[in-house]
Design an enzyme around this catalytic site. Structure first.
Site, mmCIF file in Angstrom:
data_model
loop_
_atom_site.group_PDB
_atom_site.id
_atom_site.type_symbol
_atom_site.label_atom_id
_atom_site.label_comp_id
_atom_site.label_asym_id
_atom_site.label_seq_id
_atom_site.Cartn_x
_atom_site.Cartn_y
_atom_site.Cartn_z
ATOM 1 N N ARG A 1 0.814 -1.228 0.000
ATOM 2 C CA ARG A 1 0.000 0.000 0.000
ATOM 3 C C ARG A 1 0.845 1.275 0.000
ATOM 4 O O ARG A 1 0.461 2.280 0.570
ATOM 5 C CB ARG A 1 -0.966 0.023 1.193
ATOM 6 C CG ARG A 1 -1.980 -1.098 1.197
ATOM 7 C CD ARG A 1 -2.895 -1.056 -0.027
ATOM 8 N NE ARG A 1 -3.803 -2.200 0.000
ATOM 9 C CZ ARG A 1 -3.532 -3.370 -0.566
ATOM 10 N NH1 ARG A 1 -2.393 -3.558 -1.208
ATOM 11 N NH2 ARG A 1 -4.395 -4.359 -0.514
ATOM 12 N N SER B 1 -11.307 0.958 2.887
ATOM 13 C CA SER B 1 -10.672 0.499 4.127
ATOM 14 C C SER B 1 -9.960 1.685 4.773
ATOM 15 O O SER B 1 -9.035 2.247 4.187
ATOM 16 C CB SER B 1 -9.670 -0.619 3.836
ATOM 17 O OG SER B 1 -10.340 -1.746 3.321
ATOM 18 N N GLU C 1 -5.311 4.588 6.025
ATOM 19 C CA GLU C 1 -4.952 4.395 4.618
ATOM 20 C C GLU C 1 -5.240 5.637 3.780
ATOM 21 O O GLU C 1 -4.443 5.987 2.921
ATOM 22 C CB GLU C 1 -5.693 3.182 4.040
ATOM 23 C CG GLU C 1 -5.292 2.871 2.616
ATOM 24 C CD GLU C 1 -5.751 1.503 2.163
ATOM 25 O OE1 GLU C 1 -5.937 1.310 0.958
ATOM 26 O OE2 GLU C 1 -5.922 0.607 3.019
#
Length: 351
Positions: free
Chosen positions: A163, A240, A343
């Site tokens: 990520r 998320s 995130e």
């Protein structure tokens, strides 16, 4: 008497999937790569702060908005040369994936249903259901705000990891287009995610028609409130909210022992560079935050379908959302000693 009225500043809530965020001081829409470079150059020359806005799916904008120029990345379309497809940064991601599958091209179908634009995908190495864009990206074009030049960066120069990439956490590179390598046989990438394999009725590592994989992924995502639907507040989210934490190898044994003492059952764990990756959703649920867990005034809550999504129930503020995020983050840390990290990109706000 002068009856002229100052135009209202655009509320960024209209441009984010959370439907949250205050006004921008100035707003520019760039329909071509040339327009995008020109808009950023102009703002830089004037000393204005710049916020690049794609699909707004990975942004949490503060209630005070953004005191600068918001540049909407609105260049769209793609071109194919054999197995290489070059896509403009403002192209809607899922429409692009759908177009590939319809054309009998595979490789990105497991990333179906992800909201946002193509240009955002390499920045955080978007991934889902066992696939990451890093596996398919060949190179990208970007405008370097330091050198004031358009540059090409190859995949191995982007520092891809879980990520993240060298582009995350910095605004010096403005992505203009991305080149992907696709599969011309019409089959999916190897199915690596157990839930997806079960849904498709195949073994891990199998390849299936890309259209079948896309349909299965969309079904799974809808069941978790992860496909945008204006009528479903469970999809009024930034996806998320927390990444799956990676515990350094030196700390993993102690952390896992602490978890084992606190709850029944073993914590899901996966190998990761430098440590062990844990499931943020599992930790959140075991720390006492179940699906639908409410925040201030019930204006926000965890999704009723997926504990990783923090959702706007219709009349929330960004501060409502952040209050819930802090409660979840601190609760997991207090229970298990694991620190969750957000995130999405936080603009003019903190947790």
């Amino acid at each position: 008497m002068n009856s002229a009225r100052t135009p209202a500043l655009p509320a960024l809530s209209a441009y984010t999937t959370l439907r949250l965020g205050g006004p921008a001081r100035r707003f520019v829409s760039a329909a071509t790569s040339e327009d995008l470079v020109a808009a950023v150059r102009e703002a830089d020359a004037a000393g204005e702060p710049v916020l690049l806005l794609g699909g707004g799916s990975n942004l949490v904008v503060g209630d005070a908005g953004f005191d600068g120029v918001v540049v909407e990345v609105a260049n769209t379309g793609w071109r194919r040369d054999g197995a290489i497809v070059e896509v403009e940064a403002g192209q809607n991601w899922d429409a692009f994936v759908a177009g590939l599958v319809a054309a009998g091209l595979g490789g990105l179908e497991c990333l179906s249903g992800i909201p946002g634009s193509v240009g955002a995908t390499p920045i955080q190495n978007v991934g889902a259901y066992g696939c990451e864009v890093a596996e398919s990206i060949v190179s990208l074009e970007l405008y370097d705000r330091v050198t004031r030049e358009v540059r090409t960066l190859k995949a191995d120069e982007l520092g891809f990891a879980y990520r993240t990439s060298i582009l995350k956490g910095t605004d010096t590179g403005v992505v203009l287009s991305v080149r992907f390598e696709v599969r011309e046989d019409g089959l999916s990438a190897p199915v690596r995610y157990a839930e997806l394999a079960r849904t498709l009725g195949v073994e891990i590592g199998s390849r299936v028609p890309a259209a079948d994989a896309r349909e299965a992924v969309l079904g799974l995502r809808r069941g978790k409130g992860m496909v945008l639907d204006p009528a479903d507040h469970d999809t009024w989210s930034a996806g998320s909210f927390f990444t799956n934490p990676i515990v350094p190898a030196a700390d993993a044994e102690a952390v896992l022992a602490r978890i084992a003492e606190s709850v029944e059952g073993s914590a899901p764990q996966y190998p990761a560079d430098g440590g062990v990756k844990l499931s943020a959703a599992w930790l959140i649920e075991r720390a006492g935050f179940g699906k639908g867990y409410p925040g201030p005034g019930n204006r926000v809550s965890l999704s009723t379908k997926h504990t990783l999504a923090l959702t706007n129930r219709g009349d929330a503020t960004t501060e409502d959302l952040l209050t819930l995020a802090r409660e979840v983050r601190d609760g997991v840390h207090e229970r298990f000693g694991v620190r969750l990290r957000p995130e999405p990109l936080l603009i003019n706000c903190v947790i």
